[in-house]
Design a protein around this motif. Structure first.
Motif, PDB file in Angstrom:
ATOM      1  N   UNK A 287       0.803  -1.222   0.040  1.00 55.89           N
ATOM      2  CA  UNK A 287      -0.055  -0.117   0.008  1.00 55.89           C
ATOM      3  C   UNK A 287       0.840   1.290  -0.044  1.00 55.89           C
ATOM      4  N   UNK A 288       1.897   1.249   0.829  1.00 62.09           N
ATOM      5  CA  UNK A 288       2.845   2.414   0.613  1.00 62.09           C
ATOM      6  C   UNK A 288       3.399   2.771  -0.698  1.00 62.09           C
ATOM      7  N   UNK A 289       3.935   1.603  -1.359  1.00 62.28           N
ATOM      8  CA  UNK A 289       4.317   2.054  -2.758  1.00 62.28           C
ATOM      9  C   UNK A 289       3.209   2.219  -3.664  1.00 62.28           C
ATOM     10  N   UNK A 290       1.946   1.624  -3.712  1.00 62.56           N
ATOM     11  CA  UNK A 290       1.037   1.957  -4.461  1.00 62.56           C
ATOM     12  C   UNK A 290       0.341   3.513  -4.153  1.00 62.56           C
ATOM     13  N   UNK A 291       0.639   3.935  -2.842  1.00 63.32           N
ATOM     14  CA  UNK A 291       0.237   5.109  -2.627  1.00 63.32           C
ATOM     15  C   UNK A 291       1.375   6.322  -3.354  1.00 63.32           C
ATOM     16  N   UNK A 292       2.461   5.848  -3.196  1.00 65.33           N
ATOM     17  CA  UNK A 292       3.367   6.650  -3.903  1.00 65.33           C
ATOM     18  C   UNK A 292       3.482   6.740  -5.390  1.00 65.33           C
ATOM     19  N   UNK A 296       2.261  10.094  -7.662  1.00 69.21           N
ATOM     20  CA  UNK A 296       2.907  10.735  -8.736  1.00 69.21           C
ATOM     21  C   UNK A 296       2.183  10.655 -10.030  1.00 69.21           C
ATOM     22  N   UNK A 297       1.154  10.161 -10.075  1.00 66.71           N
ATOM     23  CA  UNK A 297       0.386  10.041 -11.321  1.00 66.71           C
ATOM     24  C   UNK A 297       0.499   8.630 -12.174  1.00 66.71           C
ATOM     25  N   UNK A 298       1.311   7.774 -11.734  1.00 65.62           N
ATOM     26  CA  UNK A 298       1.871   6.536 -12.429  1.00 65.62           C
ATOM     27  C   UNK A 298       0.707   5.404 -12.010  1.00 65.62           C
ATOM     28  N   UNK A 299      -0.465   5.748 -12.446  1.00 62.28           N
ATOM     29  CA  UNK A 299      -1.660   4.892 -12.167  1.00 62.28           C
ATOM     30  C   UNK A 299      -1.438   3.338 -12.847  1.00 62.28           C
ATOM     31  N   UNK A 300      -1.028   3.351 -14.066  1.00 66.70           N
ATOM     32  CA  UNK A 300      -0.727   2.080 -14.653  1.00 66.70           C
ATOM     33  C   UNK A 300       0.008   1.110 -13.805  1.00 66.70           C
ATOM     34  N   UNK A 301       1.195   1.770 -13.344  1.00 64.18           N
ATOM     35  CA  UNK A 301       2.055   0.859 -12.363  1.00 64.18           C
ATOM     36  C   UNK A 301       1.528   0.604 -11.152  1.00 64.18           C
ATOM     37  N   UNK A 302       0.824   1.592 -10.661  1.00 66.80           N
ATOM     38  CA  UNK A 302       0.019   1.081  -9.110  1.00 66.80           C
ATOM     39  C   UNK A 302      -1.001   0.281  -9.487  1.00 66.80           C
ATOM     40  N   UNK A 303      -1.778   0.008 -10.307  1.00 64.49           N
ATOM     41  CA  UNK A 303      -2.916  -1.012 -10.583  1.00 64.49           C
ATOM     42  C   UNK A 303      -1.942  -2.468 -10.853  1.00 64.49           C
ATOM     43  N   UNK A 304      -0.803  -2.423 -11.629  1.00 65.55           N
ATOM     44  CA  UNK A 304      -0.144  -3.608 -11.929  1.00 65.55           C
ATOM     45  C   UNK A 304       0.616  -4.127 -10.447  1.00 65.55           C
ATOM     46  N   UNK A 305       0.859  -3.086  -9.590  1.00 65.38           N
ATOM     47  CA  UNK A 305       1.379  -3.602  -8.300  1.00 65.38           C
ATOM     48  C   UNK A 305       0.383  -4.112  -7.573  1.00 65.38           C
ATOM     49  N   UNK A 306      -1.059  -3.502  -7.803  1.00 67.20           N
ATOM     50  CA  UNK A 306      -2.217  -3.918  -6.911  1.00 67.20           C
ATOM     51  C   UNK A 306      -2.460  -5.550  -7.420  1.00 67.20           C
ATOM     52  N   UNK A 307      -2.324  -5.785  -8.806  1.00 74.84           N
ATOM     53  CA  UNK A 307      -2.588  -6.956  -9.269  1.00 74.84           C
ATOM     54  C   UNK A 307      -1.481  -8.197  -8.611  1.00 74.84           C
ATOM     55  N   UNK A 313      -1.820 -13.392  -2.726  1.00 77.30           N
ATOM     56  CA  UNK A 313      -2.771 -14.036  -1.861  1.00 77.30           C
ATOM     57  C   UNK A 313      -3.185 -12.890  -0.579  1.00 77.30           C
ATOM     58  N   UNK A 314      -2.658 -11.617  -0.888  1.00 73.15           N
ATOM     59  CA  UNK A 314      -3.013 -10.535  -0.002  1.00 73.15           C
ATOM     60  C   UNK A 314      -4.318  -9.750  -0.629  1.00 73.15           C
ATOM     61  N   UNK A 315      -5.155  -9.340   0.524  1.00 73.42           N
ATOM     62  CA  UNK A 315      -6.255  -8.773   0.206  1.00 73.42           C
ATOM     63  C   UNK A 315      -6.028  -6.821   0.242  1.00 73.42           C
ATOM     64  N   UNK A 316      -6.342  -5.988  -0.748  1.00 74.12           N
ATOM     65  CA  UNK A 316      -6.066  -4.947  -0.453  1.00 74.12           C
ATOM     66  C   UNK A 316      -7.111  -4.406   0.848  1.00 74.12           C
ATOM     67  N   UNK A 317      -6.552  -3.123   1.524  1.00 77.62           N
ATOM     68  CA  UNK A 317      -7.360  -2.737   2.528  1.00 77.62           C
ATOM     69  C   UNK A 317      -7.823  -1.368   1.917  1.00 77.62           C
ATOM     70  N   UNK A 318      -8.791  -0.499   2.762  1.00 78.57           N
ATOM     71  CA  UNK A 318      -9.286   0.727   2.611  1.00 78.57           C
ATOM     72  C   UNK A 318      -8.188   1.666   2.224  1.00 78.57           C
ATOM     73  N   UNK A 319      -7.002   1.600   2.946  1.00 82.07           N
ATOM     74  CA  UNK A 319      -6.012   2.522   2.666  1.00 82.07           C
ATOM     75  C   UNK A 319      -5.483   2.358   1.103  1.00 82.07           C
TER      76      UNK A 319
END
Length: 708
Positions: A287-292, A296-307, A313-319
């Protein structure tokens, strides 16, 4: 009474040989008689010091041996308070107890004493306590006393003196331990005193104490705390080079601080490196890296990291979701953000919190969809969530920029009712909105009424200075600069750039030069915007040689010229017919990936066209994206037609049709009007025929696609 006391003392006597020695100093009858009465907090003034010490020693032993020994730290119950003893008497008591009753009894008195500020901040008490424990060979408890000293003196800003004393205790026979020095590192780093921490670490190594993983983690955390990313990275690299593992907590701290300070690439590298070395990232790490990435506006990389996170096996939280929503809104993709928001609403595990709603509302406000933002506010309240200051500030900022000052004031009243205080940033948004509406008097009135308790900052003054400059009232603008300095807000480069920009537009370059020199003299570094304002001013004044020199100075200083900088210098060179220099800069701009604005594209293409170098103009335009090319050519045709340059306009018209671009009615009408005015009827017929053929070709092509 004397008989009963002797009997009690004999019971205590059987508990240890140390008490036996203390009984020997309490055999005088006057001591027993004194002890038969409970002392008060002020009796020590009338009792001889030696008698006071004897009494306290006796009470300490009695209380200590009557308690449960299984407890790691026995809290004494003494019939006195801190006023009964002086600091020097306390020192004598702890020394006597350590010598006669043993280390643990002395340590119990030590903890009783430091519960009072009078003894807690008396350095010699710690030194004597530690020295006595060293003499008894109880080094473990000695380190316990030393750690207490460091922690307590840190509370009153004397940590440097405490640290010095730690190392001095080595000369008293103390064997320094990694655990104690790690405690010292932790305390000084928590206070942000990283320079002292560096010295402690170096001293630690010089004295033969081997740093462990906690030593390095403390140094990394210390530099992260003060935002010194380069130094934190240095310590992290040293830690990794020694093969020391990094835990999830330290990983989260590093990622958060690196991302907040703009070191996204390095943060990603660290994350991947730690994974390669065996770290199993948790939800917070991801979540820390996704937030960063989102910020920064790197939405594509953020969603790739989410995948990647979900696949592990981890579930994303509200943060995690809130970070992504904020990133989408920042890009202006509020509809996509709202779909993600709805996904969170329907989730069985997590629900949107105040921060999630605020991120969504802020996105709507920036997008100008204030009704949606207000709807989110009501929905938020229905869910039982209480809006925070950031929630209100997002709405105020949006309504202020939209000019709805009535709603702004309503929200401000609501903030007051909630007991919150407006921050300077939001006040600045309101002031800026009032100034843009020309209500500068109301802006000053607002500042007087709403900035009570909120200090005006550099941005506040710069907004007012800018408004005065727009009104060409430079005397009042400079007066505001003086007031700004008196209030403790030194003008920054942005303030100077604001003044220079407005003066340059009025061709007052001598004043610009003085301000530019003043800024440099006080140590400010001119920005790209500052140089751009100066370059534009010199080009407007026809001094392209000075403008060109400033442009090269900007590049030599390591600054990156933007599209406005290039536009200013290229337009200036074109006006002076210095087309070769303009072409060189234009091509360099394109090569660097900087997209020229339409004014720049038009300026250089137009000058080459009227000079008869049509092919050069076309070659320059051919390097543009398709949409930019069509828009520029269309504008250029209109410009040439307005000047009756129909031959050149016709060539561009042909290029437009050959590229299968649809000619709009305004451009076609402008061309035909120019042709008729110049008696070029044949050109009208020729273009009409070309347009007809283009339409047929496009219809045929469309039918072929349909048949497929």
């Amino acid at each position: 009474m004397v008989f009963l006391l002797c009997r009690q003392l004999n019971k205590i006597h059987t508990r240890g040989a140390a008490i036996k020695r203390l009984l020997n100093v309490a055999n005088c009858l006057h001591v027993f008689r004194s002890f038969s009465q409970m002392p008060t907090s002020n009796v020590s003034d009338s009792v001889p010091p030696l008698t006071v010490i004897k009494r306290v020693c006796f009470w300490v032993c009695d209380s200590y041996y009557s308690q449960d020994k299984k407890q790691s730290r026995n809290m004494l119950e003494l019939p006195i308070d801190s006023d009964f003893l002086t600091t020097e008497q306390a020192v004598t008591v702890v020394a006597a107890l350590a010598d006669e009753a043993g280390s643990m009894v002395a340590l119990s008195f030590f903890y009783w004493a430091i519960s009072y500020p009078k003894f807690r901040y008396f350095m010699r008490f710690y030194i004597v306590s530690a020295s006595c424990l060293i003499k008894n060979g109880n080094f473990e408890r000695t380190h316990e006393v030393i750690r207490c000293m460091v922690n307590n003196f840190a509370d009153i800003g004397l940590v440097k003196e405490a640290v010095y004393m730690v190392f001095q205790m080595q000369s008293q026979g103390l064997v320094l331990s990694t655990h104690t020095l790690n405690c010292v590192l932790s305390v000084v780093n928590e206070l942000g005193l990283v320079e002292i921490a560096e010295k402690v670490f170096d001293e630690m190594c010089e004295r033969g104490v081997i740093p462990d993983i906690y030593s390095f983690k403390s140094m990394v955390a210390g530099y992260c705390k003060v935002g010194r990313v380069i130094d934190a990275d240095r310590w992290l690299t040293s830690m990794l080079n020694r093969g020391l593992p990094v835990d999830n907590v330290t990983c989260s701290l590093i990622l958060r601080v690196f991302c907040e300070n703009g070191f996204m690439s390095r943060a990603s590298w660290i994350f991947n490196t730690l994974m390669e070395r065996g770290l199993e990232p948790n939800v917070i790490n991801y979540s820390c890296l996704i937030n960063g990435l989102s910020r920064r506006g790197s939405i594509k990389q953020a969603f790739e990291l989410l995948e990647q996170m979900v696949s592990s096996g981890l579930k994303p939280n509200v943060y995690t979701h809130t970070s992504l929503i904020h990133g989408l809104c920042k890009k202006g993709w509020t509809d996509k953000a709202f779909r993600l928001f709805l996904k969170l609403v329907r989730s069985g595990n997590y629900k949107p919190n105040v921060h999630t709603y605020t991120a969504m509302m802020d996105g709507y406000c920036k997008d100008g969809r204030l009704n949606r933002a207000e709807m989110m506010l009501e929905k938020m309240k229905e869910q039982g969530l209480v809006p925070n200051l950031n929630t209100y500030c997002a709405l105020i900022d949006g309504h202020a920029k939209n000019g709805d000052l009535q709603r702004v004031y309503e929200l401000m009243d609501e903030i007051k009712r909630q007991g919150l205080t407006l921050n300077t940033c939001t006040c600045n948004a309101v002031v800026d909105s009032l100034c843009k509406k020309g209500k500068i008097g109301e802006a000053y009135k607002f500042l007087r009424s709403f900035l009570a308790g909120v200090a005006a900052d550099k941005v506040t003054y710069t907004i007012l200075i800018s408004e005065r400059c727009k009104q060409k009232n430079f005397e009042q603008a400079l007066a505001l600069v003086g007031k700004m300095i008196k209030s403790g807000n030194s003008p920054d480069m942005f303030t100077y750039t604001t003044l220079i920009s407005h003066l340059a537009r009025l061709n007052r370059m001598s004043s610009c030069e003085r301000l530019f020199a003043d800024a440099r003299r006080i140590g400010l570094i001119p920005t790209t915007e500052t140089y751009t304002s100066m370059i534009a001013g010199y080009c407007q004044a026809g001094k392209t040689d000075i403008a060109l020199a400033l442009f090269h100075e900007l590049c030599n200083k390591g600054l990156t010229p933007d599209s406005f900088t290039y536009g200013a210098i290229i337009s200036g060179l074109c006006k002076e017919s210095l087309l070769d220099e303009a072409r060189t800069l234009y091509e360099g701009m394109i090569t660097k990936g900087i997209s020229p604005c339409e004014v720049t594209r038009m300026a250089i293409a137009y000058e080459f066209c009227i000079r008869g170098e049509f092919l050069t103009a076309v070659s320059l335009l051919d390097r543009l994206e398709k949409k930019q090319w069509a828009r520029t050519v269309t504008s250029l045709i209109r410009q040439l037609c307005s000047e009756q340059r129909v031959q050149v306009a016709a060539k561009l018209f042909v290029k437009l049709l050959e590229g299968d671009h649809i000619v709009d009615r305004v451009t076609l009408a402008a061309f035909m009007t120019a042709c008729y005015a110049s008696n070029k009827y044949a050109l009208v017929a020729d273009m009409s025929e070309r347009i007809r053929k283009q339409k047929n070709r496009l219809i045929h092509h469309s039918s072929e696609i349909t048949s497929l």
